[in-house]
Scaffold this active site. Sequence first.
Site, PDB file in Angstrom:
ATOM      1  N   GLN A 103       0.837  -1.204   0.000  1.00 35.66           N
ATOM      2  CA  GLN A 103       0.000   0.000   0.000  1.00 35.66           C
ATOM      3  C   GLN A 103       0.870   1.251   0.000  1.00 35.66           C
ATOM      4  O   GLN A 103       1.067   1.881   1.032  1.00 35.66           O
ATOM      5  CB  GLN A 103      -0.891  -0.028   1.246  1.00 35.66           C
ATOM      6  CG  GLN A 103      -1.908   1.069   1.309  1.00 35.66           C
ATOM      7  CD  GLN A 103      -3.086   0.809   0.420  1.00 35.66           C
ATOM      8  OE1 GLN A 103      -3.706  -0.221   0.509  1.00 35.66           O
ATOM      9  NE2 GLN A 103      -3.385   1.740  -0.444  1.00 35.66           N
ATOM     10  N   PHE A 104       1.396   1.627  -1.172  1.00 36.43           N
ATOM     11  CA  PHE A 104       2.286   2.780  -1.230  1.00 36.43           C
ATOM     12  C   PHE A 104       1.586   4.071  -0.826  1.00 36.43           C
ATOM     13  O   PHE A 104       2.223   5.022  -0.395  1.00 36.43           O
ATOM     14  CB  PHE A 104       2.928   2.919  -2.619  1.00 36.43           C
ATOM     15  CG  PHE A 104       2.083   3.636  -3.631  1.00 36.43           C
ATOM     16  CD1 PHE A 104       2.263   5.003  -3.840  1.00 36.43           C
ATOM     17  CD2 PHE A 104       1.116   2.969  -4.354  1.00 36.43           C
ATOM     18  CE1 PHE A 104       1.491   5.681  -4.777  1.00 36.43           C
ATOM     19  CE2 PHE A 104       0.345   3.627  -5.281  1.00 36.43           C
ATOM     20  CZ  PHE A 104       0.525   4.986  -5.496  1.00 36.43           C
ATOM     21  N   THR A 105       0.254   4.114  -0.929  1.00 35.19           N
ATOM     22  CA  THR A 105      -0.461   5.346  -0.596  1.00 35.19           C
ATOM     23  C   THR A 105      -0.376   5.710   0.880  1.00 35.19           C
ATOM     24  O   THR A 105      -0.732   6.819   1.262  1.00 35.19           O
ATOM     25  CB  THR A 105      -1.942   5.283  -1.035  1.00 35.19           C
ATOM     26  OG1 THR A 105      -2.579   4.207  -0.370  1.00 35.19           O
ATOM     27  CG2 THR A 105      -2.049   5.121  -2.545  1.00 35.19           C
TER      28      THR A 105
END
Length: 149
Positions: free
Chosen positions: A78-80
């Site tokens: 989950q890079f966000t």
Amino acid sequence: MRSVVQRVKSASVSVNGARVGEISAGLLILLGVGQEDGESDINWMVDKLVGLRIFEDQEGKMNRSVQDVSGEILMVSQFTLYGDCRSGKRPSFTTAAAPEQAKALYERTVEKIRSHGLKVETGIFQAQMDVELINDGPVTLLIDSEKKF
């Protein structure tokens, strides 16, 4: 390294309509990797996640870990989680790790958790994923290796 940890009764992840990971009771972990993250962040995060006492004991107190309850883990990249929303209306992801670095550290984190004898299911790195869960509690925590001291 940042994670959102949710205690779940069940969770699954699908890509293009096909289920690629599924667990029963345990933890859904959304994991983001930052540019400055390395092996020490992995070790700290794995120790925290494996030992986090958020499952109830016989007295109803959160006193048991995912290991203690023989729980399972669904880990989703989950890079966000590195989205910076302080300026403007569009998040900036400048502190997120580049995909190659993030994938390597994400996979190393999954390996290390598995080495503790836990079942770990995953999504597909960089894929558009649909995540379904039944949150238990709800219990949701934010963990950030930058804030370990």
